[in-house]
Scaffold this motif. Structure first.
Motif, PDB file in Angstrom:
ATOM      1  N   PHE A  42       4.670  11.077  -1.259  1.00 20.79           N
ATOM      2  CA  PHE A  42       5.640  10.169  -0.647  1.00 20.79           C
ATOM      3  C   PHE A  42       7.024  10.822  -0.597  1.00 20.79           C
ATOM      4  N   ASP A  43       7.410  11.479  -1.689  1.00 19.34           N
ATOM      5  CA  ASP A  43       8.731  12.093  -1.781  1.00 19.34           C
ATOM      6  C   ASP A  43       8.872  13.272  -0.826  1.00 19.34           C
ATOM      7  N   ILE A  44       7.794  14.025  -0.625  1.00 15.10           N
ATOM      8  CA  ILE A  44       7.841  15.122   0.345  1.00 15.10           C
ATOM      9  C   ILE A  44       8.170  14.570   1.731  1.00 15.10           C
ATOM     10  N   GLY A  45       7.572  13.431   2.064  1.00 14.39           N
ATOM     11  CA  GLY A  45       7.892  12.786   3.340  1.00 14.39           C
ATOM     12  C   GLY A  45       9.349  12.382   3.431  1.00 14.39           C
ATOM     13  N   VAL A  46       9.878  11.843   2.321  1.00 15.46           N
ATOM     14  CA  VAL A  46      11.291  11.454   2.277  1.00 15.46           C
ATOM     15  C   VAL A  46      12.184  12.676   2.507  1.00 15.46           C
ATOM     16  N   ILE A  47      11.858  13.779   1.834  1.00 13.56           N
ATOM     17  CA  ILE A  47      12.656  15.002   1.963  1.00 13.56           C
ATOM     18  C   ILE A  47      12.577  15.558   3.390  1.00 13.56           C
ATOM     19  N   LEU A  48      11.394  15.486   4.003  1.00 14.27           N
ATOM     20  CA  LEU A  48      11.263  15.930   5.396  1.00 14.27           C
ATOM     21  C   LEU A  48      12.128  15.065   6.322  1.00 14.27           C
ATOM     22  N   GLY A  49      12.232  13.771   6.002  1.00 11.07           N
ATOM     23  CA  GLY A  49      13.117  12.894   6.759  1.00 11.07           C
ATOM     24  C   GLY A  49      14.573  13.324   6.621  1.00 11.07           C
ATOM     25  N   ASP A  50      14.968  13.689   5.385  1.00 10.93           N
ATOM     26  CA  ASP A  50      16.340  14.174   5.158  1.00 10.93           C
ATOM     27  C   ASP A  50      16.606  15.461   5.935  1.00 10.93           C
ATOM     28  N   ILE A  51      15.630  16.381   5.915  1.00  5.34           N
ATOM     29  CA  ILE A  51      15.798  17.643   6.627  1.00  5.34           C
ATOM     30  C   ILE A  51      15.927  17.388   8.129  1.00  5.34           C
ATOM     31  N   SER A  52      15.145  16.444   8.650  1.00  5.65           N
ATOM     32  CA  SER A  52      15.235  16.097  10.073  1.00  5.65           C
ATOM     33  C   SER A  52      16.621  15.569  10.417  1.00  5.65           C
ATOM     34  N   PHE A  53      17.145  14.666   9.584  1.00  9.79           N
ATOM     35  CA  PHE A  53      18.491  14.129   9.803  1.00  9.79           C
ATOM     36  C   PHE A  53      19.542  15.236   9.694  1.00  9.79           C
ATOM     37  N   MET A  54      19.326  16.155   8.741  1.00  9.90           N
ATOM     38  CA  MET A  54      20.255  17.255   8.544  1.00  9.90           C
ATOM     39  C   MET A  54      20.334  18.119   9.812  1.00  9.90           C
ATOM     40  N   LEU A  55      19.171  18.421  10.392  1.00 11.61           N
ATOM     41  CA  LEU A  55      19.130  19.241  11.609  1.00 11.61           C
ATOM     42  C   LEU A  55      19.758  18.504  12.791  1.00 11.61           C
ATOM     43  N   ILE A  56      19.481  17.198  12.895  1.00 13.42           N
ATOM     44  CA  ILE A  56      20.087  16.398  13.968  1.00 13.42           C
ATOM     45  C   ILE A  56      21.605  16.391  13.842  1.00 13.42           C
ATOM     46  N   ALA A  57      22.092  16.183  12.608  1.00 10.99           N
ATOM     47  CA  ALA A  57      23.540  16.150  12.378  1.00 10.99           C
ATOM     48  C   ALA A  57      24.174  17.511  12.658  1.00 10.99           C
ATOM     49  N   TYR A  58      23.483  18.585  12.253  1.00 10.23           N
ATOM     50  CA  TYR A  58      24.031  19.931  12.427  1.00 10.23           C
ATOM     51  C   TYR A  58      24.097  20.321  13.903  1.00 10.23           C
ATOM     52  N   PHE A  59      22.961  20.242  14.600  1.00 10.11           N
ATOM     53  CA  PHE A  59      22.937  20.666  15.994  1.00 10.11           C
ATOM     54  C   PHE A  59      23.675  19.684  16.895  1.00 10.11           C
ATOM     55  N   GLY A  60      23.736  18.420  16.487  1.00  7.95           N
ATOM     56  CA  GLY A  60      24.450  17.435  17.279  1.00  7.95           C
ATOM     57  C   GLY A  60      25.959  17.581  17.201  1.00  7.95           C
ATOM     58  N   ASN A 123      12.445   6.693   5.284  1.00  7.48           N
ATOM     59  CA  ASN A 123      13.749   7.344   5.179  1.00  7.48           C
ATOM     60  C   ASN A 123      14.392   7.519   6.553  1.00  7.48           C
ATOM     61  N   PHE A 124      13.570   7.837   7.550  1.00  3.13           N
ATOM     62  CA  PHE A 124      14.099   8.170   8.874  1.00  3.13           C
ATOM     63  C   PHE A 124      14.685   6.966   9.593  1.00  3.13           C
ATOM     64  N   ILE A 125      14.193   5.767   9.288  1.00  3.91           N
ATOM     65  CA  ILE A 125      14.721   4.581   9.977  1.00  3.91           C
ATOM     66  C   ILE A 125      16.044   4.109   9.378  1.00  3.91           C
ATOM     67  N   ASN A 126      16.466   4.738   8.280  1.00 10.28           N
ATOM     68  CA  ASN A 126      17.726   4.364   7.638  1.00 10.28           C
ATOM     69  C   ASN A 126      18.865   5.161   8.268  1.00 10.28           C
ATOM     70  N   ILE A 127      19.582   4.569   9.195  1.00  7.25           N
ATOM     71  CA  ILE A 127      20.641   5.264   9.925  1.00  7.25           C
ATOM     72  C   ILE A 127      21.789   5.677   8.996  1.00  7.25           C
ATOM     73  N   GLY A 128      21.904   4.994   7.845  1.00  4.67           N
ATOM     74  CA  GLY A 128      22.941   5.359   6.887  1.00  4.67           C
ATOM     75  C   GLY A 128      22.754   6.760   6.340  1.00  4.67           C
ATOM     76  N   VAL A 129      21.495   7.221   6.252  1.00  2.40           N
ATOM     77  CA  VAL A 129      21.216   8.576   5.773  1.00  2.40           C
ATOM     78  C   VAL A 129      21.774   9.598   6.765  1.00  2.40           C
ATOM     79  N   LEU A 130      21.601   9.329   8.058  1.00  5.33           N
ATOM     80  CA  LEU A 130      22.160  10.221   9.082  1.00  5.33           C
ATOM     81  C   LEU A 130      23.682  10.266   8.977  1.00  5.33           C
ATOM     82  N   ALA A 131      24.300   9.102   8.750  1.00  4.47           N
ATOM     83  CA  ALA A 131      25.760   9.049   8.620  1.00  4.47           C
ATOM     84  C   ALA A 131      26.226   9.888   7.429  1.00  4.47           C
ATOM     85  N   PHE A 132      25.467   9.835   6.323  1.00  2.00           N
ATOM     86  CA  PHE A 132      25.831  10.610   5.143  1.00  2.00           C
ATOM     87  C   PHE A 132      25.761  12.110   5.437  1.00  2.00           C
TER      88      PHE A 132
END
Length: 225
Positions: A42-60, A123-132
């Protein structure tokens, strides 16, 4: 990157791991009801969600950050994002209710792939994580001149700190669950909100202080060590 940068990045990861929310409680409940392996999946999935948000925030935000990386207003933007996120965390009305979320159903066998996807999407549906992540990249990116190598090391260390802390939560799940009363959760979450507001305010102040003065102050502090 020096040892101070690694230490700073590691503690950012630890801080993130203790942000109280649905993922926090689902991880603990999965560990208690399904076991450590299921919780790790479960946690690996959460971390993959964080990495996805990180890449979106970086390239965006990369093209914008490249243009204004030496502009002091960048600190104002990053600080404002953190302050808003901190206020949302502090004022959230569900602070006392999250601990009473329904338990995960205990199945006879664990579908680890399904748990991984569940962690990712929760994790991915939490838009607050992307904001962070966006606020963090806006602040950290220009510090390293948007150098991909340094940013990979920095955010990789953040993820390592996050993962190690989550592993500790998984191993101590039963003890954590018994101590997380609604009042404790309420206090922790408001405390996290206050810290984010303070960090954001400090960053905004940097926008009003010339970079030369900050560099001179850092040199004086290092010379006294």
């Amino acid at each position: 990157m020096d040892f101070y940068d690694f230490k700073s990045a590691f503690f950012v990861g630890v801080f993130m791991a203790f942000m109280i929310g649905p993922v926090f409680f689902m991880l603990i409940k999965t560990s208690i009801l399904k076991g450590a392996r299921a919780a790790i999946s479960f946690d690996i999935g959460v971390i993959l969600g964080d990495i996805s948000f990180m890449l979106i925030a970086y390239f965006g935000s990369r093209s914008l950050l490249e243009k204004i990386k030496d502009d002091p207003r960048l600190f104002l933007i990053g600080g404002l994002v953190l302050i808003v996120y901190g206020l949302i965390t502090y004022l959230e009305k569900n602070n006392k209710k999250e601990a009473k979320a329904p338990d995960v159903m205990l199945l006879e066998s664990n579908n680890y792939l399904k748990l991984l996807f569940k962690g990712f999407f929760l994790n991915f549906i939490n838009i607050g994580v992307l904001a962070f992540w966006l606020g963090l990249i806006v602040v950290i990116g220009p510090t390293y001149d948007m150098n991909p190598k340094y940013l990979v090391w920095y955010f990789g260390t953040v993820i390592v700190g996050y993962a190690i802390t989550d592993l500790g939560k998984i191993l101590l799940a039963k003890q954590l669950k018994s101590k997380l009363t609604p009042l404790v959760i309420y206090r922790i979450k408001r405390g996290m909100g206050v810290l984010l507001i303070v960090f954001g305010a400090v960053l905004m102040l940097k926008g009003f202080i010339p970079k030369s003065k900050i560099d001179n102050l850092i040199e004086k502090v290092e010379s006294t060590d």
